[in-house]
Write an enzyme that holds these catalytic residues in place. Structure first.
Site, PDB file in Angstrom:
ATOM      1  N   HIS A   1     -10.498   2.528  -3.443  1.00  0.00           N
ATOM      2  CA  HIS A   1      -9.159   2.734  -2.877  1.00  0.00           C
ATOM      3  C   HIS A   1      -8.049   2.473  -3.885  1.00  0.00           C
ATOM      4  CE1 HIS A   1     -10.214   3.301   1.432  1.00  0.00           C
ATOM      5  NE2 HIS A   1     -11.342   2.766   0.990  1.00  0.00           N
TER       6      HIS A   1
ATOM      7  N   ASP B   1      -0.557   2.293  -7.912  1.00  0.00           N
ATOM      8  CA  ASP B   1      -1.111   2.284  -6.562  1.00  0.00           C
ATOM      9  C   ASP B   1      -2.179   3.361  -6.484  1.00  0.00           C
ATOM     10  OD1 ASP B   1      -1.257   1.427  -3.912  1.00  0.00           O
ATOM     11  OD2 ASP B   1       0.919   1.450  -3.686  1.00  0.00           O
TER      12      ASP B   1
HETATM   13  P1  ADQ Z   1      -2.620  -1.051   0.346  1.00  0.00           P
HETATM   14  O1  ADQ Z   1      -2.414  -1.611  -1.023  1.00  0.00           O
HETATM   15  O2  ADQ Z   1      -2.642  -2.038   1.444  1.00  0.00           O
HETATM   16  O3  ADQ Z   1      -3.939  -0.152   0.435  1.00  0.00           O
HETATM   17  P2  ADQ Z   1      -1.002   1.251   1.414  1.00  0.00           P
HETATM   18  O4  ADQ Z   1      -1.736   2.473   1.069  1.00  0.00           O
HETATM   19  O5  ADQ Z   1       0.464   1.411   1.319  1.00  0.00           O
HETATM   20  O6  ADQ Z   1      -1.380  -0.004   0.514  1.00  0.00           O
HETATM   21  O7  ADQ Z   1      -1.394   0.848   2.892  1.00  0.00           O
HETATM   22  C1  ADQ Z   1      -0.747  -0.183   3.586  1.00  0.00           C
HETATM   23  C2  ADQ Z   1      -0.858   0.057   5.091  1.00  0.00           C
HETATM   24  O8  ADQ Z   1      -0.439  -1.124   5.760  1.00  0.00           O
HETATM   25  C3  ADQ Z   1       0.022   1.197   5.544  1.00  0.00           C
HETATM   26  O9  ADQ Z   1      -0.648   1.925   6.543  1.00  0.00           O
HETATM   27  C4  ADQ Z   1       1.252   0.474   6.114  1.00  0.00           C
HETATM   28  O10 ADQ Z   1       1.917   1.165   7.143  1.00  0.00           O
HETATM   29  C5  ADQ Z   1       0.643  -0.826   6.633  1.00  0.00           C
HETATM   30  N1  ADQ Z   1       1.638  -1.913   6.575  1.00  0.00           N
HETATM   31  C6  ADQ Z   1       2.203  -2.422   5.475  1.00  0.00           C
HETATM   32  N2  ADQ Z   1       3.106  -3.367   5.810  1.00  0.00           N
HETATM   33  C7  ADQ Z   1       3.100  -3.469   7.151  1.00  0.00           C
HETATM   34  C8  ADQ Z   1       3.826  -4.270   8.110  1.00  0.00           C
HETATM   35  N3  ADQ Z   1       4.753  -5.148   7.761  1.00  0.00           N
HETATM   36  N4  ADQ Z   1       3.539  -4.076   9.392  1.00  0.00           N
HETATM   37  C9  ADQ Z   1       2.607  -3.175   9.764  1.00  0.00           C
HETATM   38  N5  ADQ Z   1       1.922  -2.398   8.934  1.00  0.00           N
HETATM   39  C10 ADQ Z   1       2.156  -2.535   7.631  1.00  0.00           C
HETATM   40  C11 ADQ Z   1      -5.016   0.187  -0.467  1.00  0.00           C
HETATM   41  C12 ADQ Z   1      -4.588   0.754  -1.831  1.00  0.00           C
HETATM   42  C13 ADQ Z   1      -3.680   1.946  -1.624  1.00  0.00           C
HETATM   43  C14 ADQ Z   1      -4.385   2.994  -0.760  1.00  0.00           C
HETATM   44  C15 ADQ Z   1      -4.960   2.366   0.499  1.00  0.00           C
HETATM   45  C16 ADQ Z   1      -5.829   3.359   1.277  1.00  0.00           C
HETATM   46  O11 ADQ Z   1      -3.942  -0.257  -2.596  1.00  0.00           O
HETATM   47  O12 ADQ Z   1      -3.299   2.518  -2.864  1.00  0.00           O
HETATM   48  O13 ADQ Z   1      -3.458   4.003  -0.397  1.00  0.00           O
HETATM   49  O14 ADQ Z   1      -5.751   1.236   0.200  1.00  0.00           O
HETATM   50  O15 ADQ Z   1      -6.797   3.924   0.460  1.00  0.00           O
END
Ligand code: ADQ
Length: 483
Positions: A156, A371
């Site tokens: 990921h 990311d």
């Molecule tokens: P993350 O580093 O966690 O994921 P991201 O892809 O942005 O990053 O996913 C975060 C998720 O958590 C999103 O669905 C977001 O809406 C949710 N989220 C964040 N803050 C929140 C809050 N305060 N309340 C509720 N929900 C919240 C890892 C990798 C990424 C990759 C994903 C999926 O680091 O690059 O995109 O896995 O493969």
């Protein structure tokens, strides 16, 4: 149809019809419900003493199998090698990398132990899909236990360029372990290229010149094995997010936010509080905007939602303190009695609330330093009103930038570049906003999370099952292959 076994560090808490789970969890859970199967991983519990016991919970055709970790395993496998070594290195932060040989041993030991817990639950034709950097040695451990099933792996986070990976002392062991999988999935083509580059130039392996078709995985020969690898950019369910966003517009949180904004515009970011997300640079670029364009003062607010994660680790405590300092400093500089420029919130929100807030925001401000993908960028675009969409400002170092070319693409360390992009986004004419939105939403619909999952599963099902350890060593003896 083969049963699907998902293995991930944490097992996502899925409540049927509930709003808490993200697109990834829902996408994977949908696949499990279709084929029947199991989701196996750490329960999140850390045990002070005793022997962790596996807990099985049936929900329709899906079994959730979870197990706790003892304190030492948590420290070495999770806090240590996974998050103090691999996470910074794979996000190009070799300056933050910490390495302890005992942690690496613990990481391998926990992978082997988790694999042993899974083995008795497996059936001969199960297909196993392992997720993320915590579990790189998992297939190797299963193979050592005699498992010959098809095993795939999806990373990921980014896969770093060789020169960065070389900073991780057991880099070769890690890549060798990855070569025990049958199929490797990366978020983007640059990640896949970085992996192939290491295989060829550091591990003496080879890549078949061209796959039969452009969309087919490449064939890799290394460490005496043949495996496949491809890029599978993870998606979201854009239409569901749009529905959630529309429904949430009438809810209290959005009404409160709109009342607070009054006629001001809103810039919005949502991230886990992590040093890879570029939050400090982002705050400074917002400050630069207020500096350079006095007309924006009291006319725009910046909402940063950032729930703390890994709060027991020093680097995370540090970034948290730094951000509290920056937001306090910038607010102190510019705030007026009726306006606080930065609204910095640490709490989690339910998905419908988040989606509705995205729809309210004129600018989605997503600027990680690195990311793997960044789902927030995709969620922001999905949540927009097609008649009056907001603008996405996106780091070129988020995997999502490979697809979301309708965003204003910025370099997240270039404060002036980001301030200019914010100014351009805030004043962008409606026709241009609509054109950029149409371009991005079409891409998101074409490659939603089901497409991601189905493509990976299709390629994994096509792989020939692995020879057993005995068969493989007999074959090596016959052919003399071992590099
Ligand atoms: P993350 O580093 O966690 O994921 P991201 O892809 O942005 O990053 O996913 C975060 C998720 O958590 C999103 O669905 C977001 O809406 C949710 N989220 C964040 N803050 C929140 C809050 N305060 N309340 C509720 N929900 C919240 C890892 C990798 C990424 C990759 C994903 C999926 O680091 O690059 O995109 O896995 O493969």
């Amino acid at each position: 149809m083969s049963r699907l076994i998902i293995v991930s560090n944490r097992v996502a808490p899925i409540s049927e019809g509930g709003p808490a789970a993200g697109g990834l969890a829902v996408g994977v859970y949908d696949a499990l419900k279709e084929t029947g199967g199991m989701w196996f991983g750490w329960s999140g519990d850390v045990l002070a003493s005793g022997q962790p016991q596996i807990k099985l919970e049936e929900r329709g055709p899906v079994t959730f199998a979870t197990i706790g970790l003892v304190r030492r395993d948590y420290d070495q496998y999770y806090r240590g090698f996974s998050n103090a070594t691999l996470w910074p290195a794979f996000h190009y932060r070799a300056d933050l990398l910490q390495y302890d040989r005992h942690d690496f041993e613990g990481y391998c030991r926990v992978n082997a132990w988790l694999a042993q817990q899974l083995v008795p639950l497996l059936r001969a034709d199960d297909v196993i899909w392992v997720h993320d950097y915590h579990l790189i040695p998992f297939a190797q451990a299963l193979r050592a236990a005699g498992v010959t099933n098809r095993i795939g792996f999806f990373l990921h986070i980014p896969f770093p360029a060789s020169q960065v990976l070389l900073a991780v002392p057991p880099h070769r062991a890690l890549v060798e372990a990855l070569c025990s999988f049958d199929l490797l999935g990366f978020q983007t083509t640059p990640d896949l290229r970085a992996f192939c580059d290491y295989v060829v130039h550091e591990a003496g392996g080879s890549i078949d010149a061209r796959p039969a078709a452009a969309a087919e995985p490449v064939l890799i020969h290394a460490f005496g094995r043949t495996l496949r690898a491809a890029a599978y950019p993870i998606g979201v369910y854009p239409d569901e997010i749009a529905e959630l966003a529309k429904a949430g517009e009438r809810g209290k949180p959005v009404r409160t936010m709109k009342a607070t904004l009054h006629t001001r515009k809103l810039i919005m970011s949502v991230d886990r509080l992590d040093y890879s997300k570029g939050l400090v640079e982002r705050f400074r670029a917002f400050e630069r905007l207020l500096d350079q364009a006095p007309a924006q003062r009291n006319n725009v607010s910046f909402l940063q939602i950032a729930p703390p994660t890994r709060a027991d680790m020093h680097a995370y405590q540090e970034i948290r303190l730094q951000l509290e300092g920056e937001s306090g400093r910038i607010n102190g500089r510019f705030a007026e009695l009726d306006w606080t420029p930065i609204l910095y919130i640490h709490r989690q929100y339910e998905r419908p609330v988040l989606a509705a807030l995205f729809r309210t925001a004129h600018v989605g401000y997503v600027t990680p330093l690195r990311d793997g993908m960044n789902l927030v960028a995709k969620e922001y675009v999905s949540a927009q009103d097609p008649e009056d969409p907001g603008v996405l400002v996106l780091s070129r170092f988020a995997g999502a930038a490979q697809e979301l070319t309708g965003a204003l693409i910025v370099n997240p360390v270039d404060i002036d570049d980001m301030a200019d992009a914010l100014a351009a986004a805030l004043s962008m004419p409606l026709a241009e906003r609509q054109a950029r939105y149409r371009d991005m939403i079409a891409q998101l619909r074409e490659n939603n999370v089901s497409v991601w999952r189905d493509n990976f599963m299709r390629d994994l099902q096509r792989v020939e099952p692995s020879p057993s350890v005995d068969e493989a060593s007999q074959r090596e003896e016959r052919t003399g292959v071992a590099n």
